[in-house]
Design an enzyme around this catalytic site. Structure first.
Site, PDB file in Angstrom:
ATOM      1  N   SER A 141      -7.341   5.807  -5.136  1.00 30.40           N
ATOM      2  CA  SER A 141      -6.422   6.696  -4.417  1.00 30.40           C
ATOM      3  C   SER A 141      -6.915   8.114  -4.583  1.00 30.40           C
ATOM      4  CB  SER A 141      -5.008   6.588  -5.012  1.00 30.40           C
ATOM      5  OG  SER A 141      -4.188   7.647  -4.537  1.00 30.40           O
ATOM      6  N   TYR A 154       0.727   6.280 -12.081  1.00 27.03           N
ATOM      7  CA  TYR A 154      -0.090   5.898 -10.917  1.00 27.03           C
ATOM      8  C   TYR A 154      -1.454   6.599 -10.959  1.00 27.03           C
ATOM      9  CZ  TYR A 154      -1.185   4.938  -5.984  1.00 27.03           C
ATOM     10  OH  TYR A 154      -1.779   4.510  -4.818  1.00 27.03           O
TER      11      TYR A 154
HETATM   12  P1  NAI Z   1       1.882  -2.080   0.018  1.00 26.83           P
HETATM   13  O1  NAI Z   1       3.007  -1.819  -0.915  1.00 26.83           O
HETATM   14  O2  NAI Z   1       2.147  -2.039   1.471  1.00 26.83           O
HETATM   15  O3  NAI Z   1       1.194  -3.478  -0.341  1.00 26.83           O
HETATM   16  C1  NAI Z   1       0.906  -3.811  -1.669  1.00 26.83           C
HETATM   17  C2  NAI Z   1       0.448  -5.234  -1.749  1.00 26.83           C
HETATM   18  O4  NAI Z   1       0.177  -5.535  -3.119  1.00 26.83           O
HETATM   19  C3  NAI Z   1       1.478  -6.237  -1.261  1.00 26.83           C
HETATM   20  O5  NAI Z   1       0.823  -7.289  -0.582  1.00 26.83           O
HETATM   21  C4  NAI Z   1       2.076  -6.764  -2.562  1.00 26.83           C
HETATM   22  O6  NAI Z   1       2.588  -8.066  -2.447  1.00 26.83           O
HETATM   23  C5  NAI Z   1       0.819  -6.756  -3.463  1.00 26.83           C
HETATM   24  N1  NAI Z   1       1.165  -6.786  -4.871  1.00 26.83           N
HETATM   25  C6  NAI Z   1       1.806  -5.845  -5.605  1.00 26.83           C
HETATM   26  N2  NAI Z   1       1.979  -6.280  -6.865  1.00 26.83           N
HETATM   27  C7  NAI Z   1       1.424  -7.518  -6.933  1.00 26.83           C
HETATM   28  C8  NAI Z   1       1.286  -8.496  -7.966  1.00 26.83           C
HETATM   29  N3  NAI Z   1       1.763  -8.286  -9.194  1.00 26.83           N
HETATM   30  N4  NAI Z   1       0.645  -9.654  -7.679  1.00 26.83           N
HETATM   31  C9  NAI Z   1       0.163  -9.886  -6.445  1.00 26.83           C
HETATM   32  N5  NAI Z   1       0.252  -9.013  -5.430  1.00 26.83           N
HETATM   33  C10 NAI Z   1       0.888  -7.845  -5.679  1.00 26.83           C
HETATM   34  O7  NAI Z   1       0.759  -1.045  -0.402  1.00 26.83           O
HETATM   35  P2  NAI Z   1      -0.479  -0.426   0.411  1.00 26.83           P
HETATM   36  O8  NAI Z   1      -0.074   0.902   0.878  1.00 26.83           O
HETATM   37  O9  NAI Z   1      -1.033  -1.407   1.359  1.00 26.83           O
HETATM   38  O10 NAI Z   1      -1.492  -0.176  -0.802  1.00 26.83           O
HETATM   39  C11 NAI Z   1      -2.635  -0.977  -1.035  1.00 26.83           C
HETATM   40  C12 NAI Z   1      -3.493  -0.288  -2.080  1.00 26.83           C
HETATM   41  O11 NAI Z   1      -3.871   0.998  -1.606  1.00 26.83           O
HETATM   42  C13 NAI Z   1      -2.765  -0.050  -3.418  1.00 26.83           C
HETATM   43  O12 NAI Z   1      -3.675  -0.240  -4.471  1.00 26.83           O
HETATM   44  C14 NAI Z   1      -2.351   1.390  -3.330  1.00 26.83           C
HETATM   45  O13 NAI Z   1      -2.191   1.975  -4.604  1.00 26.83           O
HETATM   46  C15 NAI Z   1      -3.521   1.980  -2.560  1.00 26.83           C
HETATM   47  N6  NAI Z   1      -3.227   3.237  -1.894  1.00 26.83           N
HETATM   48  C16 NAI Z   1      -2.272   3.307  -0.923  1.00 26.83           C
HETATM   49  C17 NAI Z   1      -2.011   4.525  -0.313  1.00 26.83           C
HETATM   50  C18 NAI Z   1      -0.991   4.686   0.761  1.00 26.83           C
HETATM   51  O14 NAI Z   1      -0.735   5.845   1.175  1.00 26.83           O
HETATM   52  N7  NAI Z   1      -0.372   3.616   1.285  1.00 26.83           N
HETATM   53  C19 NAI Z   1      -2.745   5.749  -0.697  1.00 26.83           C
HETATM   54  C20 NAI Z   1      -3.742   5.530  -1.717  1.00 26.83           C
HETATM   55  C21 NAI Z   1      -3.958   4.326  -2.290  1.00 26.83           C
END
Ligand code: NAI
Length: 251
Positions: A141, A154
């Site tokens: 991130s 985070y």
């Molecule tokens: P999201 O919340 O939409 O999706 C997260 C996913 O991770 C979901 O499929 C959820 O089921 C899965 N997950 C969470 N905990 C879990 C566990 N214990 N076991 C299995 N699966 C688990 O998040 P998003 O936005 O798609 O983020 C994806 C990645 O990108 C993350 O690592 C996040 O930190 C990173 N990120 C996101 C940003 C944003 O603005 N959306 C910015 C920078 C980084």
């Protein structure tokens, strides 16, 4: 197709960035294994990616449980499935100022965002070594290098993702395994939905972004595709910002 014959494991694939990455890797020929906790959601997404059921598969697993990961890999071994590509996209964000931050919250964020990446990389490394190469793509991130109030857990986890990725890159280069990280800025997903519903805040974030818009999961997925293909074979230990220029802009 660039990823024909390749097998990819993608965590956090039930929605957002992980789902977009699973989709683009599959469109480019990879067989994809989608990891998340919710079986129902995961099966809908897996079917959406490949309605034939031949090249996209659901793997229900809580990545904070070493046992759950171990059981998943036991099933892969039994079915002779081994991986060329690992995408660690699962993550959680919890906002809490230091005075309210509990050890439980801290552990939950660190366990999900960094410890799980290590456990999964360890499992996939064996496959990649045997296959003579592989690709590890860790989602970090922008907050892995710059600070935002309330985000200490985070940010600590994402800073760790960056250094973990760089160390993997130097350790695994001799096995022809490339390890890279992507550092997204603000991307429209469920993770940021609540925050973006604050119109004033989202307008401020857009104004701080040289590209003049927030990102979409597909913006991240296209970079992940590059890192998953042979086009990036001489790229390792890189942290690629996908943030519309936010991290390099002063105002
Ligand atoms: P999201 O919340 O939409 O999706 C997260 C996913 O991770 C979901 O499929 C959820 O089921 C899965 N997950 C969470 N905990 C879990 C566990 N214990 N076991 C299995 N699966 C688990 O998040 P998003 O936005 O798609 O983020 C994806 C990645 O990108 C993350 O690592 C996040 O930190 C990173 N990120 C996101 C940003 C944003 O603005 N959306 C910015 C920078 C980084």
């Amino acid at each position: 197709m660039k990823l024909s014959g390749k097998v990819a494991l993608i965590t956090g694939a039930s929605r957002g960035i992980g789902k977009a990455i699973a989709k683009v890797l599959n469109e480019n020929g990879a067989t994809v294994y989608l990891v998340a906790r919710d079986a129902e959601k995961l099966s809908v997404v897996t079917h959406e990616i490949d309605p034939t059921g031949d090249t996209a598969f659901s793997c229900v697993c809580d990545i904070t449980s070493e046992t759950s990961i171990y059981e998943m890999f036991k099933r892969f071994k039994a079915d002779n499935i081994s991986f060329d590509i690992l995408v660690n996209a699962a993550g959680i964000a919890k906002s809490s100022a230091i005075e309210n931050l509990s050890l439980e919250q801290w552990d939950q964020v660190l366990d999900t965002n960094i410890t799980a990446q290590m456990v999964l990389a360890k499992h996939c490394f064996e496959d990649m070594k045997e296959k003579g190469g592989g690709k590890i793509i860790n989602i970090a991130s922008i907050l892995g290098t710059v600070a935002s109030p309330g985000m200490s857990a985070y940010s600590a986890s994402k800073g760790a993702v960056i250094m973990f990725t760089k160390t993997l890159a130097v350790e695994l280069a001799k096995y022809n395994i490339q390890a890279n990280a992507i550092a997204p800025g603000y991307i429209n997903t469920d993770m940021t939905k609540k925050m973006m519903s604050d119109k004033e805040l989202s307008q401020r974030l857009v104004a701080r972004t040289p590209a003049g818009r927030l990102g979409d999961p597909e913006d991240v997925a296209k970079v992940a595709l590059f890192l998953a293909t042979e086009d990036s074979n001489y790229v390792t230990g890189a942290v690629i910002p996908v943030d519309g220029g936010m991290s390099v802009a002063l105002m």
